[in-house]
Design a protein around this motif. Structure first.
Motif, short mmCIF file in Angstrom:
data_model
loop_
_atom_site.label_atom_id
_atom_site.label_comp_id
_atom_site.label_asym_id
_atom_site.label_seq_id
_atom_site.Cartn_x
_atom_site.Cartn_y
_atom_site.Cartn_z
N ARG A 206 0.82 -1.23 0.00
CA ARG A 206 0.00 0.00 0.00
C ARG A 206 0.84 1.27 0.00
O ARG A 206 0.36 2.35 -0.30
CB ARG A 206 -0.91 0.03 1.23
CG ARG A 206 -2.13 -0.82 1.08
CD ARG A 206 -3.13 -0.60 2.21
NE ARG A 206 -4.04 -1.74 2.26
CZ ARG A 206 -4.96 -2.00 1.34
NH1 ARG A 206 -5.15 -1.16 0.34
NH2 ARG A 206 -5.71 -3.08 1.44
N GLU A 245 -0.64 -0.78 -4.28
CA GLU A 245 -2.04 -0.58 -3.82
C GLU A 245 -2.55 -1.71 -2.94
O GLU A 245 -3.76 -1.96 -2.90
CB GLU A 245 -3.00 -0.47 -5.02
CG GLU A 245 -2.67 0.61 -6.03
CD GLU A 245 -3.46 0.41 -7.33
OE1 GLU A 245 -4.67 0.10 -7.26
OE2 GLU A 245 -2.87 0.55 -8.41
N GLY A 246 -1.65 -2.44 -2.27
CA GLY A 246 -2.12 -3.49 -1.36
C GLY A 246 -2.31 -4.85 -2.02
O GLY A 246 -2.69 -5.81 -1.35
#
Ligand code: ASP
Ligand code: MG
Length: 326
Positions: A206, A245-246
């Motif tokens: 993230r 973004e995870g």
């Protein structure tokens, strides 16, 4: 963390007829074309993957191998075809295969959104290259797939509501030590001597808005086949690539240990019985060139390309740890 919707997964096969699953499978098929487009145009030969054999990859992070009875002898279902691809690259130089793998993952992985018991990875291996070279192939491949899918699957992505951005390599590299320091600075309890746990890996992912590499894992964290750096004992010449973004891990790869004596020593260190690896050690004894390569999981790739919340959405008949389903 995700809750595995167990009931939903037991009847997940019905999603094959939904518009959403159609779109996901269209994007996935486009990604397959993008992968072959890149590799075939860069001198790689596609081979058929082995599915079963006397031994398979032991470096699978707490998952169990599947054993079958092969005419009274024990065979394993490939947890990864790492040992075979090393030998294939020794002959054909640059090779890949779409390799179906089975790993009986621990139950806790049912909630990561990133683990399937049955999955496919594209296994890539090249002779006479370093892990830096392998990372160059990996980043060029991923950049090509994303760009190919953005161009060729635009209407499907739009209908899925996914905005995907093209990337230009090189991707950022941080060492495993730096990754641990970064996580520790955010109050996470992570060790310098093991792989980064799923939850922390997601947090790390993230913090980035482009794919990135974690390099130089500690020895205990990986299989005997990742080469130890002679000038930095205890450090391996290997890497993961993580999506931003995870979405977490995309790729694992390494320069391989290929010298017979060293492989035997690494097997003993990691508790493997060299006697089980007869055919493999035979080939090493005859001598093979050094190789390096990596594997990219296609369901995780699809998850990232489509922006899915869990990896099981990338298969119409997903197998999740502990869930009995078709
Ligand atoms: N064997 C690795 C895995 O399955 C991939 C690789 O190192 O090529 O994760
Ligand atoms: Mg891995």
């Amino acid at each position: 963390m995700l809750k595995p919707p167990i009931q939903e997964l037991q009847t997940y096969y019905k999603t094959i007829r939904t518009r959403r699953m159609q779109l996901i499978l269209k994007v996935q098929a486009t990604a397959f074309r993008g992968i072959r487009d890149y590799l075939d145009n860069n001198g790689f030969t596609e081979l058929l993957p082995p599915i079963i054999g006397p031994v398979t990859d032991p470096g699978i992070r707490g998952a169990k191998q599947v054993t079958i009875d092969y005419y009274g002898k024990e065979y394993k279902v490939m947890s990864s075809a790492i040992l075979y691809k090393q030998m294939a690259a020794a002959s054909l130089d640059k090779i890949y295969f779409f390799s179906p793998n089975v790993r009986l993952e621990p139950l806790e992985t049912a909630t990561t959104g990133r683990h399937l018991v049955e999955f496919v990875q594209v296994d890539i291996e090249e002779a006479n290259i370093t892990y830096e070279d392998a990372m160059r192939t990996a980043e060029n491949l991923v950049a090509h797939i994303v760009s190919y899918v953005v161009d060729e699957a635009a209407p499907y992505l739009e209908e899925l509501g996914r905005t995907l951005r093209k990337f230009r390599p090189p991707f950022k590299k941080i060492t495993h030590r730096e990754a641990v320091e970064l996580l520790r600075s955010k109050g996470e309890k992570v060790s310098y001597y093991t792989e980064i746990p799923w939850e922390q890996e997601e947090k790390l992912s993230r913090m980035f808005d482009e794919p990135f590499f974690i390099i130089d894992y500690p020895k205990g964290a990986r299989g005997f086949y990742d080469m130890e750096d002679e000038s930095r004992p205890g450090i391996l010449r290997d890497f993961d690539m993580l999506y931003p973004e995870g979405y977490g891990e995309a790729i694992s790869g390494a320069e391989r240990e290929y010298r017979y004596e060293k492989v035997i020593a690494r097997m003993r260190e990691s508790g493997e019985d060299p006697a089980k690896y007869g055919w493999y050690l035979d080939m090493l004894r005859e001598g093979i060139p050094p190789t390096a390569g990596f594997g990219i999981g296609v369901e995780r790739l699809t998850r990232y390309l489509c922006g899915l919340s869990a990896v099981w959405e990338a298969r119409p008949y997903p197998k999740i740890a502990g869930v009995y389903s078709p």
